[in-house]
Motif scaffolding. Structure first.
Motif, short mmCIF file in Angstrom:
data_model
loop_
_atom_site.label_atom_id
_atom_site.label_comp_id
_atom_site.label_asym_id
_atom_site.label_seq_id
_atom_site.Cartn_x
_atom_site.Cartn_y
_atom_site.Cartn_z
N GLY A 14 0.80 -1.21 0.00
CA GLY A 14 0.00 0.00 0.00
C GLY A 14 0.84 1.26 0.00
O GLY A 14 2.07 1.22 -0.02
N ASP A 15 0.17 2.40 0.08
CA ASP A 15 0.84 3.70 -0.02
C ASP A 15 1.84 3.93 1.10
O ASP A 15 2.83 4.62 0.92
N SER A 16 1.58 3.35 2.28
CA SER A 16 2.51 3.54 3.41
C SER A 16 3.33 2.28 3.69
O SER A 16 4.02 2.21 4.70
N GLY A 17 3.27 1.30 2.79
CA GLY A 17 4.03 0.07 2.98
C GLY A 17 5.50 0.24 2.63
O GLY A 17 5.87 1.07 1.78
N ILE A 287 24.21 9.93 0.76
CA ILE A 287 23.10 9.94 -0.18
C ILE A 287 22.09 10.99 0.29
O ILE A 287 21.81 11.10 1.49
N ASN A 288 21.60 11.79 -0.63
CA ASN A 288 20.66 12.86 -0.28
C ASN A 288 19.32 12.30 0.20
O ASN A 288 18.85 11.28 -0.31
N TRP A 289 18.71 12.99 1.15
CA TRP A 289 17.39 12.59 1.61
C TRP A 289 16.40 12.54 0.44
O TRP A 289 15.48 11.73 0.44
N ALA A 290 16.60 13.42 -0.53
CA ALA A 290 15.67 13.49 -1.66
C ALA A 290 15.61 12.20 -2.45
O ALA A 290 14.65 11.95 -3.18
N ALA A 291 16.62 11.32 -2.28
CA ALA A 291 16.63 10.04 -2.99
C ALA A 291 15.53 9.10 -2.48
O ALA A 291 15.31 8.05 -3.07
N CYS A 292 14.83 9.50 -1.42
CA CYS A 292 13.72 8.70 -0.92
C CYS A 292 12.57 8.61 -1.93
O CYS A 292 11.77 7.68 -1.90
N GLY A 293 12.47 9.62 -2.81
CA GLY A 293 11.37 9.65 -3.79
C GLY A 293 11.88 9.64 -5.21
O GLY A 293 13.02 10.02 -5.49
N ALA A 304 9.01 11.73 4.40
CA ALA A 304 8.05 11.37 5.46
C ALA A 304 7.38 10.03 5.16
O ALA A 304 7.18 9.21 6.07
N LYS A 305 7.06 9.77 3.89
CA LYS A 305 6.46 8.49 3.53
C LYS A 305 7.44 7.35 3.75
O LYS A 305 7.06 6.28 4.24
N CYS A 306 8.69 7.58 3.40
CA CYS A 306 9.72 6.57 3.61
C CYS A 306 9.87 6.27 5.11
O CYS A 306 9.89 5.11 5.53
N MET A 307 9.95 7.32 5.91
CA MET A 307 10.13 7.14 7.35
C MET A 307 8.88 6.50 7.97
O MET A 307 8.99 5.71 8.91
N ARG A 308 7.72 6.83 7.45
CA ARG A 308 6.50 6.22 7.97
C ARG A 308 6.51 4.71 7.76
O ARG A 308 6.13 3.94 8.66
#
Length: 364
Positions: A14-17, A287-293, A304-308
């Protein structure tokens, strides 16, 4: 509640998985590929003519990264085998380890297709799940050839004893944390990592290899931004909710993240102290935090989605599920604001080691 009961990534797709929000973890694994290939090459050349190679992925979680290294090991060995002109491929036994709350089902559902592809491409391979803490024995003595873990070992087995309410609004080590809190966090890291190293030293064969990557820091200061900044910003979001009456102050004061983000020197000290390993490589990367998306314009909201996906079960266990949507919306706003004003990076500490030859075991 025990940390082992609530410390797991969000399951499902899901979206927060975690499966949908583990892009940065996959990029970090790709960044350390050269270190693994060197370790795997050395391991295979020294272990020949072993007919079975046993590999462990510790803290495998779920999603696309869970099988990434295991399949990479097999393909690397096959490439070397062909280059050396060796006739037969070894069989592979792959062990996937995480805490019992991990979403193993989603991994197992994808296995038949993966196993069939690998069987056609390379040869026989066998997978097994190992639901248990890696701060304890997992495998028989001298049974493992290659052990890997990425972005898992910074998690502690428990919140350091004695921290309690002393840390107040800080949920991790910070410049305003009492010295006793900082010392307790470090001692917990030393205890956990020494247990991990001792257990793996018993399970690895002589000459077996291990590659570990931590979320780490380059600074010697455990309260530096590059270590706990991501948690400091979550604490800000939690403080906002306290000020709005959505969370009790006592709840915030009694919450502490069970994690220690080490420096390369701290990792090196524990490995040398344990004494069973030769350090082959030790280094740090960023690695930049922005690489999360996938879209850098999403900024703090993708982080925030990655950390969630990583920490939500832990937060639910303490604050309850009802406040999660509001908390992570606020967290995304805090992150977005901070990332628009300063450069934000994660530091990765990677170490590659070889299990030394046991005394008196040479002729066994």
């Amino acid at each position: 509640m025990e940390v082992s009961e609530v410390l797991h990534m969000n399951g499902g797709h899901g979206d927060s998985g975690y499966a949908s929000n583990s892009l940065i973890q996959g990029k970090v694994i790709s960044m350390t590929k050269e270190v693994r290939e060197e370790a795997i090459t050395s391991m295979y050349c020294n272990m020949f003519p072993a007919t079975t190679i046993c590999v462990a992925e510790l803290g495998c979680s779920s999603g696309p990264n869970a099988l990434l290294v295991a399949t990479e090991v097999m393909r690397t060995v096959e490439k070397i085998r062909r280059k050396l002109g060796r006739q037969s491929s070894p069989e592979f036994q792959i062990y996937l380890n995480d805490l019992p709350g991990n979403d193993f089902n989603s991994i197992f559902q994808s296995l038949p297709r993966v196993v069939q592809e690998l069987k056609e491409e390379i040869g026989p391979c066998f997978f097994a799940g190992v639901p248990a803490s890696f701060y304890g024995r997992l495998f028989p003595t001298m049974s493992m050839h290659f052990v890997h873990s990425s972005y898992s070992l910074m998690w502690s087995s428990q919140v350091p004893k004695g921290v309690g309410n002393l840390n107040k609004e800080n949920i991790y080590m910070a410049s305003t944390s009492p010295p006793s809190v900082i010392q307790a966090y470090y001692e917990q890291f030393q205890k956990d990592f020494s247990i991990f190293l001792r257990c793996r030293s018993e399970e690895l064969v002589d000459g077996g290899r291990m590659v570990l990557t931590f979320l780490g820091r380059a600074s010697d200061d455990p309260t530096s931004k590059e270590g706990g900044h991501i948690w400091h910003l979550l604490a800000i979001a939690l403080e906002q909710m306290v000020s709005e009456g959505l969370i009790a102050k006592e709840k915030l004061y009694s919450f502490n993240i069970p994690q220690y983000i080490p420096s390369p020197l701290e990792v090196k000290k524990e490995v040398e102290k344990e004494g069973s390993y030769t350090i082959n490589r030790l280094g740090a990367s960023e690695i930049n935090w922005a690489a999360c998306g996938e879209n850098n314009n999403e900024g703090g909201y993708s982080v925030a989605k990655c950390m969630r996906s990583v920490v939500e079960p832990l937060l639910i266990g303490h604050f309850g599920e009802a406040v999660m949507d509001i908390l992570f919306r606020k967290y995304g706003e805090v992150l977005n604001d901070r990332m628009s004003k300063e450069e934000t990076k994660f530091v990765n500490v990677t170490i590659s080691v070889t299990r030394r030859e046991r005394k008196g075991m040479k002729d066994v």
